[in-house]
Design a protein around this motif. Sequence first.
Motif, PDB file in Angstrom:
ATOM      1  N   ARG A   1      -5.648  -3.356   4.937  1.00  0.00           N
ATOM      2  CA  ARG A   1      -4.187  -3.377   4.865  1.00  0.00           C
ATOM      3  C   ARG A   1      -3.587  -2.197   5.632  1.00  0.00           C
ATOM      4  O   ARG A   1      -2.541  -2.317   6.264  1.00  0.00           O
ATOM      5  CB  ARG A   1      -3.725  -3.331   3.408  1.00  0.00           C
TER       6      ARG A   1
ATOM      7  N   ILE B   1       0.826  -1.217   0.000  1.00  0.00           N
ATOM      8  CA  ILE B   1       0.000   0.000   0.000  1.00  0.00           C
ATOM      9  C   ILE B   1       0.857   1.262   0.000  1.00  0.00           C
ATOM     10  O   ILE B   1       0.344   2.354   0.255  1.00  0.00           O
ATOM     11  CB  ILE B   1      -0.960   0.034   1.211  1.00  0.00           C
TER      12      ILE B   1
ATOM     13  N   GLU C   1      -5.226 -12.128  -4.073  1.00  0.00           N
ATOM     14  CA  GLU C   1      -3.903 -11.512  -3.954  1.00  0.00           C
ATOM     15  C   GLU C   1      -3.712 -10.894  -2.573  1.00  0.00           C
ATOM     16  O   GLU C   1      -2.655 -11.038  -1.945  1.00  0.00           O
ATOM     17  CB  GLU C   1      -3.716 -10.449  -5.029  1.00  0.00           C
ATOM     18  N   SER C   2      -4.751 -10.222  -2.071  1.00  0.00           N
ATOM     19  CA  SER C   2      -4.659  -9.596  -0.763  1.00  0.00           C
ATOM     20  C   SER C   2      -4.565 -10.638   0.348  1.00  0.00           C
ATOM     21  O   SER C   2      -3.860 -10.445   1.340  1.00  0.00           O
ATOM     22  CB  SER C   2      -5.870  -8.692  -0.520  1.00  0.00           C
ATOM     23  N   HIS C   3      -5.271 -11.757   0.182  1.00  0.00           N
ATOM     24  CA  HIS C   3      -5.141 -12.866   1.119  1.00  0.00           C
ATOM     25  C   HIS C   3      -3.692 -13.339   1.183  1.00  0.00           C
ATOM     26  O   HIS C   3      -3.140 -13.559   2.264  1.00  0.00           O
ATOM     27  CB  HIS C   3      -6.020 -14.046   0.677  1.00  0.00           C
TER      28      HIS C   3
ATOM     29  N   GLY D   1     -10.921  -3.474   1.406  1.00  0.00           N
ATOM     30  CA  GLY D   1      -9.706  -4.290   1.420  1.00  0.00           C
ATOM     31  C   GLY D   1      -8.458  -3.452   1.621  1.00  0.00           C
ATOM     32  O   GLY D   1      -7.535  -3.840   2.348  1.00  0.00           O
ATOM     33  N   GLN D   2      -8.397  -2.287   0.967  1.00  0.00           N
ATOM     34  CA  GLN D   2      -7.239  -1.393   1.146  1.00  0.00           C
ATOM     35  C   GLN D   2      -7.162  -0.887   2.576  1.00  0.00           C
ATOM     36  O   GLN D   2      -6.079  -0.815   3.167  1.00  0.00           O
ATOM     37  CB  GLN D   2      -7.357  -0.222   0.174  1.00  0.00           C
TER      38      GLN D   2
ATOM     39  N   LEU E   1     -11.504  -9.390   1.039  1.00  0.00           N
ATOM     40  CA  LEU E   1     -10.209  -9.384   0.359  1.00  0.00           C
ATOM     41  C   LEU E   1     -10.224 -10.318  -0.842  1.00  0.00           C
ATOM     42  O   LEU E   1     -10.835 -11.390  -0.802  1.00  0.00           O
ATOM     43  CB  LEU E   1      -9.101  -9.834   1.312  1.00  0.00           C
TER      44      LEU E   1
ATOM     45  N   LEU F   1      -1.535 -10.822   3.044  1.00  0.00           N
ATOM     46  CA  LEU F   1      -1.826 -10.835   4.474  1.00  0.00           C
ATOM     47  C   LEU F   1      -1.185 -12.026   5.165  1.00  0.00           C
ATOM     48  O   LEU F   1      -0.477 -11.870   6.179  1.00  0.00           O
ATOM     49  CB  LEU F   1      -3.342 -10.877   4.692  1.00  0.00           C
TER      50      LEU F   1
ATOM     51  N   CYS G   1      -9.899 -10.616   6.837  1.00  0.00           N
ATOM     52  CA  CYS G   1      -9.960 -11.093   5.447  1.00  0.00           C
ATOM     53  C   CYS G   1     -11.268 -10.768   4.749  1.00  0.00           C
ATOM     54  O   CYS G   1     -11.405 -11.046   3.550  1.00  0.00           O
ATOM     55  CB  CYS G   1      -9.742 -12.603   5.406  1.00  0.00           C
TER      56      CYS G   1
END
Length: 209
Positions: free
Chosen positions: A135, A117, A161-163, A131-132, A158, A166, A155
């Motif tokens: 993060r 981020i 990719e974000s999972h 989701g952002q 999300l 994380l 989660c």
Amino acid sequence: MTERLRLEHAVIKYGDNTAVNDVSLSVCSGEMVFITGANGSGKSTLTRGIAGLLTLSSGTLERNGRMSYVPQVEEADRNFPARVREIVLTGTQRPGRLFYSRDDRLRAEGAMRELGIDGLADREIRTLSGGQLRRVFLARALCGEPELLLLDEPCAGLDAESHEVLFSVLGRIIAEGCAVLMVTHDVSDLDWINASRIITLSEGRIKIS
């Protein structure tokens, strides 16, 4: 292993309603503990009690070491006039300190970069997706260099990719000795990382299978 959290016979009530009923658990350094259960089972109330945001009606709570808490996005005031970098930097605050040091700023930049981020650093939080913002909250928590990390539904919403980002970060800090207690209602989250234990709540109690 160092015990970072011990909860004994915890009860949390809202008026006459008992939301958490006689819950005991402990978490040690390097452990990943999931708390699961249906909506309304008491997961978030328990986590807020452990974080010190709710008072136990009875029972005892002992924490050992630096703690960071990542709330649900829904608890955030998205209209608060702050930029991502400013929010993340607040994670470095210590009692008695009035200013951010160069090391604080470097730590914040590193946390944002690890969570992908850093490109959002100058964005106002009201412009972020859920989701952002999750993060951002996690980056702020990492800046506190926690020895106990509490995560409440990190989660939700999300993408894959974000999972991956994380759980990569969680794997790193667990390997370095951080104790992690994570609330989730989605059992598929358990596929992303090896759990030391899985605790299921039902009507405020630990469900024994």
